[in-house]
Enzyme design. Structure first.
Site, short mmCIF file in Angstrom:
data_model
loop_
_atom_site.label_atom_id
_atom_site.label_comp_id
_atom_site.label_asym_id
_atom_site.label_seq_id
_atom_site.Cartn_x
_atom_site.Cartn_y
_atom_site.Cartn_z
N ARG A 51 0.79 -1.23 0.00
CA ARG A 51 0.00 0.00 0.00
C ARG A 51 0.82 1.27 0.00
NH1 ARG A 51 -2.86 -3.67 1.86
NH2 ARG A 51 -0.96 -4.16 2.94
N THR A 52 1.77 1.34 0.91
CA THR A 52 2.44 2.61 1.10
C THR A 52 3.21 2.99 -0.17
OG1 THR A 52 2.59 2.15 3.44
CG2 THR A 52 3.96 3.93 2.64
N LYS A 80 25.82 -3.00 -0.83
CA LYS A 80 27.29 -2.92 -0.91
C LYS A 80 27.87 -2.21 0.30
CE LYS A 80 27.11 -2.24 -5.95
NZ LYS A 80 27.40 -1.24 -6.98
N ARG A 101 11.19 4.10 3.37
CA ARG A 101 10.87 3.12 4.42
C ARG A 101 12.13 2.35 4.76
NH1 ARG A 101 5.80 -0.90 4.52
NH2 ARG A 101 4.91 1.07 5.19
N HIS A 129 5.03 5.96 11.63
CA HIS A 129 4.53 5.80 10.26
C HIS A 129 3.54 6.93 10.01
CE1 HIS A 129 3.30 4.15 6.55
NE2 HIS A 129 3.06 2.89 6.89
C1 NCD Z 1 1.81 -0.99 8.27
C2 NCD Z 1 3.30 -0.80 8.43
O1 NCD Z 1 4.04 -0.98 7.46
O2 NCD Z 1 3.69 -0.43 9.51
N1 NCD Z 1 1.45 -1.20 6.94
C3 NCD Z 1 1.10 -0.11 6.20
O3 NCD Z 1 1.94 0.66 5.79
N2 NCD Z 1 -0.20 0.10 5.97
C4 NCD Z 1 1.24 -1.98 9.20
C5 NCD Z 1 1.81 -3.35 9.22
O4 NCD Z 1 2.72 -3.68 8.45
O5 NCD Z 1 1.33 -4.14 10.03
#
Ligand code: NCD
Length: 304
Positions: A51-52, A80, A101, A129
């Site tokens: 999703r993100t 590396k 991320r 997040h």
């Molecule tokens: C979440 C995350 O990555 O922290 N996912 C997301 O981005 N919607 C929640 C999860 O992974 O449980």
């Protein structure tokens, strides 16, 4: 230059602005389709995501821009031994904005000190997040009309669940919000969140292991996945992973206007039967996330 590392980097007024922009995008998408023409978003994902990452990429495409990036550490120079700071600096020469991320807490903050372009934290380890929280806030606004006077149940992995930490930070700034923290004792909310946020701001909260007993008082139930990737040993994960499974039966005593939320991905925490309940909001969160990310990109790139 602005970054979004922590949800508190945005004032409540700016959150209102983002929500209003997102609502306007939903109503008049054509007005926004060329706003980021010629702009590039870099998605630097050192951890899995569906999703993100895809919603960031969809967001910049719908704004008329483009994206570049990677979705696994193995295909980047991090494999590396390149530092996050160097990677960010390099990407700063190719792109206009970064969404990152990373499994290490604080990595996007380090990146933001080197990149020379805005950096968005798209999830750092078990820490924060903030853009999931933007999705959550738009969802709450559309469902409840306000952030005040809500009793919010957070259920599951409150220790490693970064979406929970950012959501608590965000909601702690509104009036008369109460939290019910539902978790196994091994996965309780970290002490720093309780002392630095809840106690400091005098926010009412209770800790419990029982979802059933908490259910009747909740306005929002935010379910979360047990964060397998943050466990040190598999046996603990297996023992704890099915601590809470939301079924239609468990909702019998819930409020008629409860909002059931989950950042997704779900594993076992919500059975598919619950998807048919009109109170289920987790797929709405997915949709809202894209619009809030569009609004955020516009804000950080200072597009009028
Ligand atoms: C979440 C995350 O990555 O922290 N996912 C997301 O981005 N919607 C929640 C999860 O992974 O449980």
């Amino acid at each position: 230059m602005r970054n979004l590392i922590d949800i508190l980097d945005l004032s409540t007024k700016e959150i209102d602005t983002l929500i209003n922009t997102a609502k306007d995008i939903i109503e008049h998408p054509a007005k926004y389709s060329e706003k980021c023409k010629g702009k590039k978003l870099a998605t630097l994902f050192f951890e899995p995501s569906t999703r993100t990452r895809l919603s960031f990429e969809a967001a910049i495409l719908e704004l008329g821009g483009n994206y570049l990036g990677f979705s696994e550490t193995a295909s980047s120079s991090a494999s590396k031994g390149e530092s996050v700071g160097d990677t960010a600096k390099v990407v700063g020469y190719y792109a206009d904005i970064i969404a990152m991320r990373h499994p290490k807490e604080g990595a996007p903050l380090v990146a933001s000190q080197k990149a020379g372009i805005p950096v968005i934290n798209a999830g750092d380890g078990g820490h924060n997040h903030p853009t999931q929280t933007l999705a959550d806030l738009l969802t709450i606004k559309r469902e409840k009309g306000s952030f005040n006077n809500l009793t919010v149940g957070l259920c599951g992995d409150l220790k490693f669940g970064r979406t929970v930490h950012s959501l608590i930070l965000a909601l702690s700034r509104y009036e008369n919000v109460k939290f019910v923290l539902i978790s196994p004792k091994e996965l309780k909310l970290p002490e720093y969140m309780k002392s630095n946020v809840l106690a400091k701001r005098k926010i009412a909260y209770e800790e419990t292991t029982s979802l059933e007993l908490s259910m009747p008082k909740l306005d929002i139930l935010y379910m979360t996945r047990v964060q397998k990737e943050r466990f040190f040993n598999e046996a603990d994960y297996i023992r704890l992973k099915d601590s809470y499974v939301l079924t239609p039966q468990k909702l019998v005593n819930a409020k008629a206007d409860l909002s059931i939320m989950h950042p997704l991905p779900r594993v076992n925490e919500i059975t598919v039967e619950v998807d048919n309940d009109s109170r289920a909001c987790y797929f709405k969160q997915v949709q809202n996330g894209k619009y809030m990310r569009m609004a955020l990109i516009l804000m950080l790139l200072e597009v009028k």
